[in-house]
Write a protein that holds these residues in place. Structure first.
Motif, PDB file in Angstrom:
ATOM      1  N   ALA A  91       0.835  -1.215   0.000  1.00  0.00           N
ATOM      2  CA  ALA A  91       0.000   0.000   0.000  1.00  0.00           C
ATOM      3  C   ALA A  91       0.863   1.256   0.000  1.00  0.00           C
ATOM      4  N   ALA A  92       1.909   1.275   0.849  1.00  0.00           N
ATOM      5  CA  ALA A  92       2.761   2.465   0.961  1.00  0.00           C
ATOM      6  C   ALA A  92       3.497   2.724  -0.354  1.00  0.00           C
ATOM      7  N   VAL A  93       4.062   1.674  -0.912  1.00  0.00           N
ATOM      8  CA  VAL A  93       4.839   1.831  -2.146  1.00  0.00           C
ATOM      9  C   VAL A  93       3.934   2.287  -3.293  1.00  0.00           C
ATOM     10  N   ARG A  94       2.742   1.732  -3.380  1.00  0.00           N
ATOM     11  CA  ARG A  94       1.810   2.154  -4.439  1.00  0.00           C
ATOM     12  C   ARG A  94       1.444   3.634  -4.285  1.00  0.00           C
ATOM     13  N   ARG A  95       1.222   4.034  -3.031  1.00  0.00           N
ATOM     14  CA  ARG A  95       0.792   5.420  -2.830  1.00  0.00           C
ATOM     15  C   ARG A  95       1.893   6.410  -3.235  1.00  0.00           C
ATOM     16  N   VAL A  96       3.163   6.108  -2.901  1.00  0.00           N
ATOM     17  CA  VAL A  96       4.218   7.083  -3.244  1.00  0.00           C
ATOM     18  C   VAL A  96       4.666   6.958  -4.702  1.00  0.00           C
ATOM     19  N   PHE A  97       4.590   5.769  -5.283  1.00  0.00           N
ATOM     20  CA  PHE A  97       5.070   5.590  -6.659  1.00  0.00           C
ATOM     21  C   PHE A  97       4.002   5.864  -7.709  1.00  0.00           C
ATOM     22  N   LEU A  98       2.734   5.735  -7.328  1.00  0.00           N
ATOM     23  CA  LEU A  98       1.670   5.914  -8.332  1.00  0.00           C
ATOM     24  C   LEU A  98       0.876   7.200  -8.121  1.00  0.00           C
ATOM     25  N   ALA A  99       0.712   7.583  -6.844  1.00  0.00           N
ATOM     26  CA  ALA A  99      -0.126   8.756  -6.568  1.00  0.00           C
ATOM     27  C   ALA A  99       0.703   9.949  -6.115  1.00  0.00           C
ATOM     28  N   GLY A 100       2.051   9.787  -6.113  1.00  0.00           N
ATOM     29  CA  GLY A 100       2.928  10.898  -5.723  1.00  0.00           C
ATOM     30  C   GLY A 100       2.801  11.280  -4.266  1.00  0.00           C
ATOM     31  N   GLY A 101       2.425  10.339  -3.431  1.00  0.00           N
ATOM     32  CA  GLY A 101       2.206  10.627  -2.003  1.00  0.00           C
ATOM     33  C   GLY A 101       3.485  11.039  -1.274  1.00  0.00           C
ATOM     34  N   ASP A 102       3.332  11.880  -0.232  1.00  0.00           N
ATOM     35  CA  ASP A 102       4.489  12.255   0.595  1.00  0.00           C
ATOM     36  C   ASP A 102       4.475  11.421   1.878  1.00  0.00           C
ATOM     37  N   ILE A 103       5.421  11.731   2.790  1.00  0.00           N
ATOM     38  CA  ILE A 103       5.526  10.929   4.007  1.00  0.00           C
ATOM     39  C   ILE A 103       4.230  10.970   4.810  1.00  0.00           C
ATOM     40  N   ALA A 104       3.623  12.157   4.874  1.00  0.00           N
ATOM     41  CA  ALA A 104       2.374  12.284   5.644  1.00  0.00           C
ATOM     42  C   ALA A 104       1.290  11.375   5.074  1.00  0.00           C
ATOM     43  N   ALA A 105       1.271  11.261   3.745  1.00  0.00           N
ATOM     44  CA  ALA A 105       0.223  10.449   3.101  1.00  0.00           C
ATOM     45  C   ALA A 105       0.365   8.963   3.435  1.00  0.00           C
ATOM     46  N   VAL A 106       1.593   8.544   3.751  1.00  0.00           N
ATOM     47  CA  VAL A 106       1.794   7.108   4.039  1.00  0.00           C
ATOM     48  C   VAL A 106       2.231   6.876   5.486  1.00  0.00           C
ATOM     49  N   SER A 107       2.026   7.882   6.336  1.00  0.00           N
ATOM     50  CA  SER A 107       2.525   7.760   7.716  1.00  0.00           C
ATOM     51  C   SER A 107       1.908   6.556   8.444  1.00  0.00           C
ATOM     52  N   GLY A 108       0.636   6.314   8.182  1.00  0.00           N
ATOM     53  CA  GLY A 108      -0.021   5.160   8.837  1.00  0.00           C
ATOM     54  C   GLY A 108       0.633   3.861   8.441  1.00  0.00           C
ATOM     55  N   GLU A 109       0.879   3.693   7.146  1.00  0.00           N
ATOM     56  CA  GLU A 109       1.514   2.460   6.659  1.00  0.00           C
ATOM     57  C   GLU A 109       2.951   2.334   7.197  1.00  0.00           C
ATOM     58  N   LEU A 110       3.664   3.490   7.205  1.00  0.00           N
ATOM     59  CA  LEU A 110       5.055   3.451   7.674  1.00  0.00           C
ATOM     60  C   LEU A 110       5.121   3.056   9.150  1.00  0.00           C
ATOM     61  N   LEU A 111       4.202   3.604   9.922  1.00  0.00           N
ATOM     62  CA  LEU A 111       4.158   3.271  11.348  1.00  0.00           C
ATOM     63  C   LEU A 111       3.859   1.771  11.527  1.00  0.00           C
TER      64      LEU A 111
END
Lengths: 346, 277
Positions: B224-244
């Motif tokens: 989920a995290a990788v898709r969000r940053v590689f496909l939707a241009g997400g930043d750290i805040a956008a994937v903070s839940g997944e990273l945690l």
């Protein structure tokens, strides 16, 4: 008095008896008709002391508990009760420290990476023993020389003969320069030449390198030739300990008889064993070219040689065989073993 | 045990596995082909039932991206890393049993966790280059586009996802030891994790009850995290839940795995089953 290299006190190791497998056995167990649960005692109240720098032989047949004892001393198994120390360290409480002080050579051809070269195998284990790269390289070169594998070191182990694999095992066991080396049947399955070369190698470990060596074997000759002292082991217990000479004197009896016979039938050993005055008779060899079998007879204490000779000759004759030779021999360590345990080494 | 000793154990595992793997060159074929074929199956499963424009539209609604081929490639890439960890780290002890070397490895005064970590790290490197190569081929074959607007988020997402996979390898190693059935178990977990982690479809497509199981698996968060940053241009805040979730699962799975490995070694020595497979 210096601390011994190995000390075991009342050491016991039991294993759960494995239940019979299969649906039928499971149903029998369910309805309470299966064999009783129980344990097998592989090492039974063993007391043992091995001095530093000593070459100590553990002699016993398959299933005597020798390998289990080696595994207990090398921390591969936990004791069921009792204690054991190696180099002054408890094998349970100080297991990690014991592993630094001990080298183990397990018999057989496995326990090596066959698709790696001999040198690569040694390098891998040197790193698991936390050896700095430079020291490891130097040590590996030296050990390959000691075990006479320097010129084949860069070949894959799968191309090695059994003897070469065994010598590589010895080199691996020495990588960490251990105080104590435990050798479990190092010459098993080797041809006579390879076995001789491995024996010469392990004997040097005490004489030239000052190591304490414990060698398990069921080859009488090996224990006799190599060991400063030998423990006779049977059914998990150590029955006698002493130098080979002491054991032969204590248990071997005054003498043994060697009888060579032509056309010996299958039952002759048993019939010779029933001769009055013979405690035990075993077939000790067969020469197919001459058609001659050799039997070794252990007389009971006090049996007179003349009476025995006549009775043996009569038994051979009645069995339809021909007596070629009858001679008196000095007792061997195997004779001592047979008298001490009532078993043979095979 | 010192950090140098840990380093040597890990290096030893890398060395041994590399030297062994070059003696089995045919494995390369499977490693390269398998991820490519899985991506191709999924791409054709979608394009076989609807035209790409309609699929992109449906994906935008369900997964927040129109790039469904990229979505599939990233899912397969992360899953292939998981397979590498499962096989290398998870099966490490069992493989030594097969070789007949487990007892002599256990005779070495090295940390068992360091030994398995080394096997896992090798799995990461070994599966890494083949998976990445396969995925580059898939990118060109299926015209996938990636938009990385925040490289730091991409780096963190990939790093934490891989760390979570390594921890999962250590966990599986201890878990498989419980049963002495590492081979069948390691095969058995593959298909359910492919399904639950949403490798080939958005997890949101699953019934809610099944999604609970999906979110218990770190692979799901990694994908989920990788898709969000590689496909939707997400930043750290956008994937903070997944990273945690990835960071937490790394700690938890590593700790449980390390405990199980120690516990199981003791148990195997008590029962005398260390050499039995």
């Amino acid at each position: 008095m210096p601390e011994p290299a190995i000390r075991a006190q009342a050491l016991v190791r039991t294993f759960d008896r494995k239940p019979e497998q299969g649906m039928g056995a499971a149903i029998k167990r369910l309805v309470g008709r299966g064999p009783p649960k129980g344990t097998i005692t592989a090492v039974d109240h063993v007391d043992l002391e091995v001095a530093r720098g000593e070459f100590f032989g553990l002699l016993g047949p398959n299933g005597a508990g020798k390998t289990t004892l080696v595994k207990l001393l090398s921390t591969l198994l936990l004791p069921s009760s009792g204690t054991a120390e190696v180099a002054g360290l408890d094998v349970v409480k100080d297991a990690d420290a014991v592993r630094r002080k001990v080298g183990v050579v397990l018999g057989g051809e496995r326990a090596l990476y066959w698709r790696l070269t001999g040198r690569e195998n040694l390098w891998y284990f040197s790193q698991l023993y936390d050896m700095p790269a430079k020291d490891a390289r130097r040590r590996i070169d030296a050990l390959l020389d000691v075990v006479d594998l320097a010129d084949r070191a860069d070949e894959r182990v799968e191309n090695y003969s059994k003897g070469m694999k065994q010598r590589l095992h010895v080199a691996r066991g020495l990588l960490n320069d251990p105080d104590v080396l435990l050798l479990d049947e190092p010459s098993i399955g080797l041809d006579p030449h390879a076995a001789r070369s491995v024996r010469a190698l392990v004997k040097d470990l005490t004489t030239k390198h000052g190591k304490t060596v414990v060698l398990t074997t069921h080859y009488m000759y090996e224990a006799d030739q190599l060991s400063d002292r030998v423990a006779i082991m049977s059914r998990g217990r150590i029955l006698a300990v002493g130098t080979p000479t002491e054991l032969k004197e204590r248990y071997g009896g005054a003498h043994a008889l060697v009888v060579e016979v032509a056309r010996a039938g299958d039952a002759l050993a048993a019939r010779l064993g029933e001769v009055p005055g013979v405690a035990r008779a075993t077939e000790a060899g067969h020469d197919p070219a001459r058609g001659v079998s050799r039997f070794r007879l252990l007389p009971v204490e006090g049996a007179t040689e003349n009476g025995l000779a006549a009775a043996v000759a009569e038994t051979v004759k009645r069995a339809g065989a021909s007596l070629i030779e009858y001679r008196i021999d000095r007792p061997t360590l195997e004779d001592a073993f047979v008298r001490a345990t009532g078993e043979t080494l095979e | 045990m010192t950090t140098t000793a840990w380093g040597r154990s890990i290096r030893a595992a890398l060395y041994k596995n590399w030297r062994l793997s070059i003696t089995y060159p045919t494995w390369l074929l499977q490693r390269l082909l398998s991820p490519l074929v899985w991506v191709a199956i999924a791409v054709y499963a979608y394009t076989g039932v609807a035209d790409p424009a309609r699929i992109a539209e449906a994906f935008a609604e369900a997964a927040g991206t129109t790039g469904f081929t990229g979505f599939l490639i990233l899912g397969q890439t992360l899953f292939s890393f998981f397979l590498g960890m499962n096989w290398r780290g998870g099966m490490a002890i069992q493989r030594e049993r097969w070789y007949g070397t487990l007892e002599i490895v256990m005779l070495a005064p090295t940390s068992r966790v360091a030994f398995i970590l080394g096997e896992s790290v090798y799995g990461l490197l070994d599966s890494g280059w083949t998976v990445l190569l396969a995925m580059v081929i898939a990118m060109f074959a299926f015209d996938a586009r990636f938009t990385v607007a925040h490289p730091e988020a991409a780096l963190l997402a990939v790093l934490l996802a891989l760390l979570a996979m390594v921890a999962l390898g250590v966990f599986f190693s201890g878990f498989y030891l419980l049963t002495r059935s590492a081979g069948p178990l390691s095969s058995a977990v593959q298909a359910p994790i492919r399904f639950l982690a949403g490798v080939q479809f958005p997890v949101s497509a699953l019934p809610t009850q099944i999604q609970y199981a999906s979110f218990a698996i770190p692979v799901t968060y990694g994908i989920a995290a990788v898709r969000r940053v590689f496909l939707a241009g997400g930043d750290i805040a956008a994937v903070s839940g997944e990273l945690l979730a990835l960071a937490l699962s790394t700690v938890v799975f590593f700790a449980i795995g390390a405990y199980l490995i120690g516990r199981m070694e003791k148990e195997a020595k008590r029962r005398g089953t260390l050499h039995v497979y």
